[in-house]
Design a protein around this motif. Structure first.
Motif, PDB file in Angstrom:
ATOM      1  N   ASP A   1       0.772  -1.157   0.145  1.00 56.20           N
ATOM      2  CA  ASP A   1       0.077   0.081  -0.048  1.00 56.20           C
ATOM      3  C   ASP A   1       0.937   1.322  -0.038  1.00 56.20           C
ATOM      4  O   ASP A   1       0.582   2.354  -0.676  1.00 56.20           O
TER       5      ASP A   1
ATOM      6  N   GLU B   1      -5.289   7.493   1.484  1.00 56.30           N
ATOM      7  CA  GLU B   1      -5.369   6.634   2.437  1.00 56.30           C
ATOM      8  C   GLU B   1      -4.298   6.427   3.526  1.00 56.30           C
ATOM      9  O   GLU B   1      -4.241   6.564   4.577  1.00 56.30           O
ATOM     10  N   GLU B   2      -3.096   6.342   2.884  1.00 50.94           N
ATOM     11  CA  GLU B   2      -1.826   5.845   3.715  1.00 50.94           C
ATOM     12  C   GLU B   2      -1.223   7.288   4.436  1.00 50.94           C
ATOM     13  O   GLU B   2      -0.143   7.473   4.799  1.00 50.94           O
TER      14      GLU B   2
ATOM     15  N   ASP C   1      -6.693   6.045  -3.231  1.00 52.15           N
ATOM     16  CA  ASP C   1      -6.433   4.826  -2.325  1.00 52.15           C
ATOM     17  C   ASP C   1      -5.485   4.096  -3.288  1.00 52.15           C
ATOM     18  O   ASP C   1      -5.858   3.453  -4.290  1.00 52.15           O
TER      19      ASP C   1
ATOM     20  N   LEU D   1      -4.233   1.259  -2.643  1.00 54.71           N
ATOM     21  CA  LEU D   1      -4.697  -0.373  -2.849  1.00 54.71           C
ATOM     22  C   LEU D   1      -6.081  -0.303  -2.097  1.00 54.71           C
ATOM     23  O   LEU D   1      -6.072  -0.437  -0.930  1.00 54.71           O
ATOM     24  N   ASP D   2      -7.271  -0.481  -2.911  1.00 53.29           N
ATOM     25  CA  ASP D   2      -8.266  -0.502  -2.391  1.00 53.29           C
ATOM     26  C   ASP D   2      -8.897  -2.188  -2.571  1.00 53.29           C
ATOM     27  O   ASP D   2      -9.058  -2.824  -3.502  1.00 53.29           O
TER      28      ASP D   2
ATOM     29  N   THR E   1      -7.331  -3.769   0.297  1.00 53.60           N
ATOM     30  CA  THR E   1      -6.116  -4.430   1.081  1.00 53.60           C
ATOM     31  C   THR E   1      -6.018  -5.734   1.647  1.00 53.60           C
ATOM     32  O   THR E   1      -5.428  -6.632   1.461  1.00 53.60           O
TER      33      THR E   1
HETATM   34 CA    CA Z   1      -6.505   1.126   0.845  1.00 59.49          CA
END
Ligand code: CA
Ligand code: IPD
Ligand code: CA
Length: 268
Positions: A51, A74-75, A90, A92-93, A95
Protein backbone atom coordinates in the motif's frame (compact mmCIF):
# COMPACT_ATOMS: atom_id res chain seq x y z
CA UNK A 1 -10.18 25.27 -14.71
CA UNK A 2 -9.20 22.56 -17.19
CA UNK A 3 -10.68 22.29 -20.69
CA UNK A 4 -12.41 19.03 -21.56
CA UNK A 5 -9.54 18.20 -23.91
CA UNK A 6 -7.00 18.73 -21.12
CA UNK A 7 -9.04 16.51 -18.75
CA UNK A 8 -9.14 13.79 -21.40
CA UNK A 9 -5.37 13.99 -21.93
CA UNK A 10 -4.68 13.98 -18.17
CA UNK A 11 -6.99 11.00 -17.68
CA UNK A 12 -5.03 8.93 -20.16
CA UNK A 13 -1.76 9.87 -18.45
CA UNK A 14 -3.21 8.80 -15.10
CA UNK A 15 -4.32 5.45 -16.52
CA UNK A 16 -0.70 4.78 -17.59
CA UNK A 17 0.54 5.50 -14.09
CA UNK A 18 -2.23 3.35 -12.56
CA UNK A 19 -1.18 0.47 -14.83
CA UNK A 20 2.46 0.83 -13.70
CA UNK A 21 1.29 0.75 -10.08
CA UNK A 22 -0.87 -2.29 -10.87
CA UNK A 23 2.11 -4.15 -12.39
CA UNK A 24 4.07 -3.49 -9.20
CA UNK A 25 1.19 -4.89 -7.11
CA UNK A 26 0.87 -8.02 -9.26
CA UNK A 27 4.61 -8.69 -8.90
CA UNK A 28 4.43 -8.29 -5.13
CA UNK A 29 1.32 -10.50 -4.93
CA UNK A 30 3.41 -13.45 -6.19
CA UNK A 31 5.56 -13.60 -3.08
CA UNK A 32 3.61 -11.64 -0.47
CA UNK A 33 3.76 -13.16 2.99
CA UNK A 34 1.33 -12.52 5.82
CA UNK A 35 4.22 -11.61 8.12
CA UNK A 36 4.29 -8.32 6.16
CA UNK A 37 0.83 -7.34 7.41
CA UNK A 38 0.71 -4.30 9.72
CA UNK A 39 -2.30 -3.17 11.76
CA UNK A 40 -3.80 0.32 11.69
CA UNK A 41 -5.43 0.31 15.13
CA UNK A 42 -8.25 -2.23 14.84
CA UNK A 43 -7.28 -5.85 14.24
CA UNK A 44 -9.28 -5.90 10.98
CA UNK A 45 -7.81 -2.68 9.53
CA UNK A 46 -4.74 -3.90 7.68
CA UNK A 47 -1.95 -2.34 5.64
CA UNK A 48 1.43 -3.37 4.17
CA UNK A 49 4.51 -2.02 2.42
CA UNK A 50 2.65 -2.62 -0.87
CA UNK A 51 0.00 0.00 0.00
CA UNK A 52 2.71 2.45 1.08
CA UNK A 53 5.07 1.87 -1.87
CA UNK A 54 2.18 2.21 -4.33
CA UNK A 55 1.16 5.47 -2.71
CA UNK A 56 4.73 6.82 -3.10
CA UNK A 57 4.87 5.79 -6.75
CA UNK A 58 1.52 7.49 -7.47
CA UNK A 59 2.39 10.70 -5.65
CA UNK A 60 5.65 11.00 -7.53
CA UNK A 61 3.94 10.53 -10.91
CA UNK A 62 0.86 12.65 -10.21
CA UNK A 63 2.92 15.55 -8.80
CA UNK A 64 4.58 15.85 -12.20
CA UNK A 65 1.24 15.88 -14.04
CA UNK A 66 -0.45 18.65 -11.99
CA UNK A 67 2.15 20.27 -9.71
CA UNK A 68 -0.37 22.70 -8.18
CA UNK A 69 -2.69 19.93 -6.83
CA UNK A 70 -2.65 18.80 -3.18
CA UNK A 71 -3.10 15.23 -1.90
CA UNK A 72 -5.57 13.38 0.29
CA UNK A 73 -4.58 9.72 0.46
CA UNK A 74 -5.41 6.68 2.56
CA UNK A 75 -1.87 6.10 3.77
CA UNK A 76 -1.57 9.55 5.22
CA UNK A 77 -0.24 11.98 2.64
CA UNK A 78 -2.17 15.17 3.26
CA UNK A 79 -0.95 18.19 1.32
CA UNK A 80 -3.31 21.13 1.24
CA UNK A 81 -3.36 23.30 -1.86
CA UNK A 82 -4.57 26.90 -1.77
CA UNK A 83 -6.51 26.34 -4.99
CA UNK A 84 -8.83 23.57 -3.67
CA UNK A 85 -7.45 21.23 -6.31
CA UNK A 86 -6.38 17.82 -4.98
CA UNK A 87 -5.77 14.17 -5.73
CA UNK A 88 -7.90 11.79 -3.65
CA UNK A 89 -6.20 8.40 -3.72
CA UNK A 90 -6.54 4.89 -2.41
CA UNK A 91 -3.32 3.19 -3.56
CA UNK A 92 -4.75 -0.27 -2.85
CA UNK A 93 -8.50 -0.66 -2.42
CA UNK A 94 -9.17 -4.22 -1.37
CA UNK A 95 -6.16 -4.39 0.94
CA UNK A 96 -7.57 -7.32 2.94
CA UNK A 97 -8.08 -9.31 -0.28
CA UNK A 98 -4.52 -8.54 -1.40
CA UNK A 99 -3.01 -9.49 1.93
CA UNK A 100 -4.83 -12.84 1.77
CA UNK A 101 -3.69 -13.29 -1.86
CA UNK A 102 -7.20 -12.91 -3.27
CA UNK A 103 -6.61 -11.22 -6.63
CA UNK A 104 -9.46 -8.73 -6.35
CA UNK A 105 -8.20 -5.23 -5.58
CA UNK A 106 -7.76 -1.90 -7.31
CA UNK A 107 -6.01 1.45 -7.46
CA UNK A 108 -8.34 4.42 -7.16
CA UNK A 109 -7.32 7.94 -8.20
CA UNK A 110 -9.56 11.03 -8.41
CA UNK A 111 -8.77 14.63 -9.26
CA UNK A 112 -11.14 16.92 -7.37
CA UNK A 113 -11.64 20.70 -7.48
CA UNK A 114 -13.38 21.79 -4.23
CA UNK A 115 -16.46 19.49 -4.30
CA UNK A 116 -16.38 18.84 -8.05
CA UNK A 117 -15.08 15.51 -9.35
CA UNK A 118 -12.96 16.18 -12.45
CA UNK A 119 -11.32 12.81 -13.16
CA UNK A 120 -11.76 9.27 -11.86
CA UNK A 121 -9.49 6.30 -12.63
CA UNK A 122 -9.93 2.83 -11.10
CA UNK A 123 -7.55 0.12 -12.28
CA UNK A 124 -8.09 -3.56 -11.51
CA UNK A 125 -4.67 -5.14 -12.21
CA UNK A 126 -5.67 -8.82 -12.03
CA UNK A 127 -8.25 -8.44 -14.77
CA UNK A 128 -6.28 -5.80 -16.64
CA UNK A 129 -9.39 -3.61 -16.57
CA UNK A 130 -8.86 0.11 -16.30
CA UNK A 131 -12.04 2.16 -15.74
CA UNK A 132 -11.97 5.92 -16.17
CA UNK A 133 -14.05 9.02 -16.69
CA UNK A 134 -13.61 12.74 -16.80
CA UNK A 135 -16.24 15.40 -16.14
CA UNK A 136 -18.78 15.52 -19.00
CA UNK A 137 -16.56 13.18 -21.06
CA UNK A 138 -18.31 9.83 -20.53
CA UNK A 139 -17.03 6.66 -18.86
CA UNK A 140 -14.71 4.04 -20.36
CA UNK A 141 -13.03 0.71 -19.68
CA UNK A 142 -9.83 -0.05 -21.63
CA UNK A 143 -10.82 2.43 -24.35
CA UNK A 144 -14.43 1.28 -24.76
CA UNK A 145 -17.38 3.39 -23.67
CA UNK A 146 -19.31 1.82 -20.75
CA UNK A 147 -22.90 2.23 -19.56
CA UNK A 148 -24.97 1.17 -16.57
CA UNK A 149 -27.39 -1.73 -17.07
CA UNK A 150 -30.90 -1.33 -18.46
CA UNK A 151 -32.57 -3.55 -15.84
CA UNK A 152 -35.62 -1.87 -14.31
CA UNK A 153 -36.62 -3.97 -11.31
CA UNK A 154 -34.99 -4.99 -8.06
CA UNK A 155 -36.09 -8.59 -8.56
CA UNK A 156 -33.86 -8.79 -11.65
CA UNK A 157 -30.97 -6.93 -9.99
CA UNK A 158 -27.63 -8.21 -8.72
CA UNK A 159 -26.46 -5.86 -6.00
CA UNK A 160 -23.20 -5.35 -4.13
CA UNK A 161 -22.35 -4.09 -0.69
CA UNK A 162 -19.39 -3.91 1.64
CA UNK A 163 -18.99 -4.52 5.34
CA UNK A 164 -17.34 -1.44 6.81
CA UNK A 165 -14.53 -2.03 9.31
CA UNK A 166 -16.89 -0.81 12.01
CA UNK A 167 -20.68 -1.00 11.84
CA UNK A 168 -21.02 1.96 14.26
CA UNK A 169 -24.05 0.62 16.11
CA UNK A 170 -25.95 -0.02 12.87
CA UNK A 171 -25.57 -3.82 12.81
CA UNK A 172 -29.30 -4.55 13.34
CA UNK A 173 -30.49 -2.26 10.53
CA UNK A 174 -27.70 -3.34 8.23
CA UNK A 175 -28.28 -7.09 8.52
CA UNK A 176 -32.07 -6.70 8.24
CA UNK A 177 -31.46 -4.76 5.05
CA UNK A 178 -29.13 -7.47 3.70
CA UNK A 179 -31.70 -10.12 4.55
CA UNK A 180 -34.35 -8.15 2.66
CA UNK A 181 -32.14 -7.83 -0.43
CA UNK A 182 -31.13 -11.51 -0.29
CA UNK A 183 -34.83 -12.40 -0.37
CA UNK A 184 -35.91 -9.91 -3.06
CA UNK A 185 -33.07 -9.59 -5.61
CA UNK A 186 -31.04 -11.96 -7.80
CA UNK A 187 -28.26 -11.86 -5.22
CA UNK A 188 -26.00 -9.81 -2.97
CA UNK A 189 -22.23 -9.75 -3.48
CA UNK A 190 -19.41 -8.49 -1.26
CA UNK A 191 -16.25 -8.19 -3.36
CA UNK A 192 -14.02 -6.29 -0.91
CA UNK A 193 -13.16 -3.23 -3.01
CA UNK A 194 -15.61 -0.33 -2.98
CA UNK A 195 -13.93 1.20 -6.05
CA UNK A 196 -14.47 -2.01 -8.05
CA UNK A 197 -18.07 -2.31 -6.80
CA UNK A 198 -18.79 1.16 -8.20
CA UNK A 199 -17.11 0.40 -11.54
CA UNK A 200 -19.10 -2.81 -11.89
CA UNK A 201 -22.28 -0.73 -11.50
CA UNK A 202 -20.89 1.65 -14.14
CA UNK A 203 -20.38 -1.15 -16.69
CA UNK A 204 -23.65 -2.93 -15.94
CA UNK A 205 -22.37 -6.00 -14.06
CA UNK A 206 -24.19 -4.91 -10.90
CA UNK A 207 -27.43 -2.95 -10.91
CA UNK A 208 -26.59 -1.32 -7.58
CA UNK A 209 -24.02 -1.00 -4.81
CA UNK A 210 -24.47 0.48 -1.34
CA UNK A 211 -22.20 0.88 1.66
CA UNK A 212 -21.78 3.25 4.61
CA UNK A 213 -18.90 4.50 6.72
CA UNK A 214 -16.39 4.66 3.88
CA UNK A 215 -13.74 7.30 3.15
CA UNK A 216 -13.56 9.73 0.22
CA UNK A 217 -10.61 7.84 -1.34
CA UNK A 218 -12.72 4.64 -1.51
CA UNK A 219 -15.39 6.24 -3.66
CA UNK A 220 -14.36 9.56 -5.28
CA UNK A 221 -13.14 8.07 -8.58
CA UNK A 222 -15.89 5.43 -8.74
CA UNK A 223 -18.69 7.95 -8.14
CA UNK A 224 -17.64 9.99 -11.18
CA UNK A 225 -17.31 6.82 -13.29
CA UNK A 226 -20.87 5.71 -12.37
CA UNK A 227 -22.35 9.14 -13.06
CA UNK A 228 -20.55 9.46 -16.40
CA UNK A 229 -21.82 5.97 -17.31
CA UNK A 230 -25.39 7.23 -16.85
CA UNK A 231 -26.02 6.04 -13.27
CA UNK A 232 -27.09 7.83 -10.09
CA UNK A 233 -25.10 8.08 -6.87
CA UNK A 234 -26.57 9.50 -3.67
CA UNK A 235 -26.70 9.06 0.08
CA UNK A 236 -29.30 6.68 1.58
CA UNK A 237 -32.03 9.35 1.45
CA UNK A 238 -31.47 10.14 -2.22
CA UNK A 239 -29.58 13.41 -1.57
CA UNK A 240 -26.01 14.27 -2.47
CA UNK A 241 -24.60 15.07 0.98
CA UNK A 242 -22.77 12.25 2.80
CA UNK A 243 -22.11 10.59 -0.53
CA UNK A 244 -18.85 12.28 -1.55
CA UNK A 245 -17.80 12.34 2.10
CA UNK A 246 -18.53 8.60 1.80
CA UNK A 247 -20.67 8.34 4.94
CA UNK A 248 -23.47 6.73 2.87
CA UNK A 249 -23.21 5.71 -0.76
CA UNK A 250 -25.92 4.22 -2.95
CA UNK A 251 -25.08 3.84 -6.65
CA UNK A 252 -27.42 2.32 -9.22
CA UNK A 253 -28.74 2.63 -12.72
CA UNK A 254 -31.39 5.34 -12.97
CA UNK A 255 -34.37 2.95 -12.95
CA UNK A 256 -33.27 0.86 -9.99
CA UNK A 257 -31.97 3.77 -7.89
CA UNK A 258 -35.43 4.96 -6.66
CA UNK A 259 -36.27 1.41 -5.50
CA UNK A 260 -32.96 1.19 -3.64
CA UNK A 261 -33.63 4.50 -1.89
CA UNK A 262 -37.19 3.47 -1.00
CA UNK A 263 -35.82 0.30 0.64
CA UNK A 264 -32.89 2.03 2.35
CA UNK A 265 -35.26 4.63 3.85
CA UNK A 266 -37.42 1.86 5.30
CA UNK A 267 -34.54 0.14 7.07
CA UNK A 268 -32.14 2.97 7.92
CA1 CA B 1 -6.59 1.01 0.83
C1 IPD C 1 -12.07 -1.13 1.95
C2 IPD C 1 -12.74 -1.75 0.74
C3 IPD C 1 -13.93 -2.57 1.14
C4 IPD C 1 -14.91 -1.80 1.98
C5 IPD C 1 -14.21 -1.19 3.18
C6 IPD C 1 -13.06 -0.28 2.69
P1 IPD C 1 -9.40 -0.89 1.86
O1 IPD C 1 -10.94 -0.36 1.62
O2 IPD C 1 -13.15 -0.75 -0.15
O3 IPD C 1 -14.64 -3.05 0.03
O4 IPD C 1 -15.94 -2.65 2.40
O5 IPD C 1 -15.12 -0.46 3.93
O6 IPD C 1 -12.46 0.37 3.76
O7 IPD C 1 -9.17 -0.90 3.32
O8 IPD C 1 -9.30 -2.21 1.24
O9 IPD C 1 -8.61 0.16 1.16
CA1 CA D 1 -10.25 1.61 0.44
Amino acid sequence: MFSSEKLNQLTLQITKLAREAGDFQLRELQHFERSNIEFKGRSNDLVSYVDKETEKLLIEGLSKLVPEAGFETEEGTIEQSTTGLRWVIDPLDGTTNFLHKIPLFSISIALVQDETLLIGVVHEPSRNECFYAWKDGGAYMNGERIEVSAIQTLSESLIATGFPYTLRGKAEQYFSLIRHFVETTQGVRRLGSAAIDLCYVACGRFESYFEFNLKPWDVAAGILIVREAGGSVSNYSGGSDRCQTAEEVCAANKDVHPFMIETLKKYW
